[in-house]
Write a protein that holds these residues in place. Structure first.
Motif, PDB file in Angstrom:
ATOM      1  N   LEU A 146      30.570  45.440  29.593  1.00 20.17           N
ATOM      2  CA  LEU A 146      31.555  46.471  29.964  1.00 20.17           C
ATOM      3  C   LEU A 146      32.644  46.580  28.899  1.00 20.17           C
ATOM      4  CD1 LEU A 146      32.046  45.933  33.836  1.00 20.17           C
ATOM      5  CD2 LEU A 146      30.443  47.445  32.640  1.00 20.17           C
ATOM      6  N   PRO A 194      30.620  39.634  39.564  1.00 19.76           N
ATOM      7  CA  PRO A 194      31.309  40.730  38.865  1.00 19.76           C
ATOM      8  C   PRO A 194      31.691  41.872  39.819  1.00 19.76           C
ATOM      9  CG  PRO A 194      29.385  40.006  37.611  1.00 19.76           C
ATOM     10  CD  PRO A 194      29.321  39.311  38.951  1.00 19.76           C
ATOM     11  N   PRO A 250      34.239  35.249  38.229  1.00 23.31           N
ATOM     12  CA  PRO A 250      33.321  35.502  37.118  1.00 23.31           C
ATOM     13  C   PRO A 250      31.852  35.507  37.525  1.00 23.31           C
ATOM     14  CG  PRO A 250      34.406  33.366  36.890  1.00 23.31           C
ATOM     15  CD  PRO A 250      35.079  34.072  38.014  1.00 23.31           C
ATOM     16  N   PRO A 310      37.495  46.212  31.992  1.00 20.01           N
ATOM     17  CA  PRO A 310      36.097  45.796  31.808  1.00 20.01           C
ATOM     18  C   PRO A 310      35.923  44.282  31.814  1.00 20.01           C
ATOM     19  CG  PRO A 310      37.029  46.565  29.730  1.00 20.01           C
ATOM     20  CD  PRO A 310      38.032  46.898  30.802  1.00 20.01           C
ATOM     21  N   LEU A 311      37.011  43.542  31.599  1.00 23.40           N
ATOM     22  CA  LEU A 311      36.922  42.085  31.631  1.00 23.40           C
ATOM     23  C   LEU A 311      36.937  41.570  33.068  1.00 23.40           C
ATOM     24  CD1 LEU A 311      39.349  41.442  28.651  1.00 23.40           C
ATOM     25  CD2 LEU A 311      36.841  41.510  28.593  1.00 23.40           C
ATOM     26  N   MET A 312      37.235  42.473  34.007  1.00 19.56           N
ATOM     27  CA  MET A 312      37.210  42.150  35.442  1.00 19.56           C
ATOM     28  C   MET A 312      38.084  40.945  35.770  1.00 19.56           C
ATOM     29  SD  MET A 312      33.180  43.091  36.191  1.00 19.56           S
ATOM     30  CE  MET A 312      32.568  42.213  34.746  1.00 19.56           C
ATOM     31  N   LYS A 313      39.279  40.954  35.187  1.00 20.03           N
ATOM     32  CA  LYS A 313      40.261  39.909  35.453  1.00 20.03           C
ATOM     33  C   LYS A 313      41.558  40.569  35.897  1.00 20.03           C
ATOM     34  CE  LYS A 313      38.657  36.589  31.932  1.00 20.03           C
ATOM     35  NZ  LYS A 313      39.015  35.886  30.687  1.00 20.03           N
ATOM     36  N   LYS A 346      30.968  40.965  31.462  1.00 12.53           N
ATOM     37  CA  LYS A 346      32.268  41.239  30.819  1.00 12.53           C
ATOM     38  C   LYS A 346      32.060  41.741  29.386  1.00 12.53           C
ATOM     39  CE  LYS A 346      34.554  37.441  33.336  1.00 12.53           C
ATOM     40  NZ  LYS A 346      35.495  38.049  34.266  1.00 12.53           N
ATOM     41  N   GLU A 369      32.256  45.317  39.663  1.00 13.11           N
ATOM     42  CA  GLU A 369      32.065  46.408  38.695  1.00 13.11           C
ATOM     43  C   GLU A 369      32.943  47.614  38.997  1.00 13.11           C
ATOM     44  OE1 GLU A 369      28.287  47.162  36.922  1.00 13.11           O
ATOM     45  OE2 GLU A 369      27.412  45.419  37.891  1.00 13.11           O
ATOM     46  N   PHE A 414      45.874  45.444  29.946  1.00 18.10           N
ATOM     47  CA  PHE A 414      45.558  44.063  30.265  1.00 18.10           C
ATOM     48  C   PHE A 414      45.707  43.336  28.957  1.00 18.10           C
ATOM     49  CE2 PHE A 414      41.744  46.603  29.513  1.00 18.10           C
ATOM     50  CZ  PHE A 414      41.155  45.947  28.456  1.00 18.10           C
ATOM     51  N   ASP A 415      45.795  42.007  28.904  1.00 18.22           N
ATOM     52  CA  ASP A 415      45.892  41.068  29.989  1.00 18.22           C
ATOM     53  C   ASP A 415      47.362  40.761  30.310  1.00 18.22           C
ATOM     54  OD1 ASP A 415      46.650  39.637  27.747  1.00 18.22           O
ATOM     55  OD2 ASP A 415      44.786  38.536  27.632  1.00 18.22           O
TER      56      ASP A 415
END
Lengths: 203, 203
Positions: B137, A40, A37, A49-52, B134, A42, A65-66
């Motif tokens: 995005l 990021p 977190p 977009p949550l980058m998880k 987050k 990108e 996701f998720d």
């Protein structure tokens, strides 16, 4: 299908175990990605977009996701009613069990970020203690219920096992097994399944 | 049924809006409870060990959490296929939309705890920036997709609206509407529904 994962992630592991248990592993290409977190990613953010992790691109090119959405999608691809019961009574029990495992993992991950990512001078004892209390009470409930989980694997059991193996991995000194013999015995047994053994968290 | 909630909580609001939209509000007794991760509410922890709202006690006395499980349970009590589509194609789109709204809310809540609960000397700029990324995005994706959401309310739209109203409530100076005209117009319209107007976040 393409599954973005990271080797230590307990949430990505839920999806990887589900794919193996559902016989879908050969249809799922696994792509390793680094996420954190405070850094990021990108490029990955163009997919999720949550980058998880996990994120799953379906064969139609739609990115899901998720982990809960992905696991239900995979279950449906295998015919449905496999890891997530369709019958109402059992369904709520299993989905609540998944929420319990995910919630313990969430609290553990917040502790991990606090202790391993955040600069030491910025750590907050009340935050660490509060997240630990969620883990403690959550695992106490799991201990009381573990005897009733039965032999049929479900997504709730997968979520709980991913939480526990990840706690062992990141907090090896925390003895969650003390006072929780049913949960400890259950994990020892379920951990022998190939889907679990092949996906143990690693750095 | 009994629903534990707190007036500002965006996740509890998802369940409160679902109950209203599904015509179940009279069957759901709402009980206010205070929760905060740095001040564990152990009495409430006997119901939900994760000490988060919402939690729902069914008429059988079984306590469900978290908001996703509760909303699906409420949908089923109203006959199913109402706020959560049963048909595969639409179901994944809506569940992914819910995950997007929930994910933006999660990031916002972590920013809120950092800025309003954690002692000022312990704040970490990289954490705040990463969570904001987050949100940015996530809302950019929502902006691109909002035109396709149609008129039929679903749990994904509820989750996105709860995220946005909560951002307005907690971060009134953050102008998320700038550059996102479709999302802003959509929220203005959906916010007029009685279920949304009656449950606006408050302290």
């Amino acid at each position: 299908m393409k599954l973005w994962y990271s080797p230590p992630s307990p949430f990505a592991r839920k999806a990887r175990i589900a794919a193996l248990e559902l016989g879908l592993a050969e249809r799922v290409e696994q792509i390793e990605v680094a996420v954190a977190p405070h850094k990021p990613n990108e490029e990955f953010g163009r997919r999720n977009p949550l980058m998880k992790v996990p994120a799953l691109e379906t064969d139609d090119g739609f990115v899901l996701f998720d982990s809960r959405v992905i696991c239900e999608y995979l279950d449906a691809q295998a015919g449905g009613d496999r890891l997530i019961p369709a019958a109402p009574g059992k369904r709520w029990t299993v989905l609540r069990r998944q929420a319990l495992g995910d919630g313990v993992t969430d609290a553990g991950i917040l502790r991990r970020y606090e202790l391993a990512a955040r600069p030491e001078a910025l750590r907050w004892a009340d935050w660490l203690a509060g997240q630990q209390k969620k883990i403690d009470l959550g695992l106490d409930l799991a201990e009381r219920e573990a005897a009733h989980w039965g032999k049929s694997l479900d997504i709730g059991q997968i979520a709980i096992a991913c939480a526990l193996h990840w706690l062992d991995f990141r907090f090896p000194g925390d003895d969650w097994r003390r006072g929780r013999p049913a949960l400890a015995a259950w994990l020892a047994e379920i951990g022998q399944r190939p889907s679990f053994a092949q996906t143990m968290p690693r750095a």
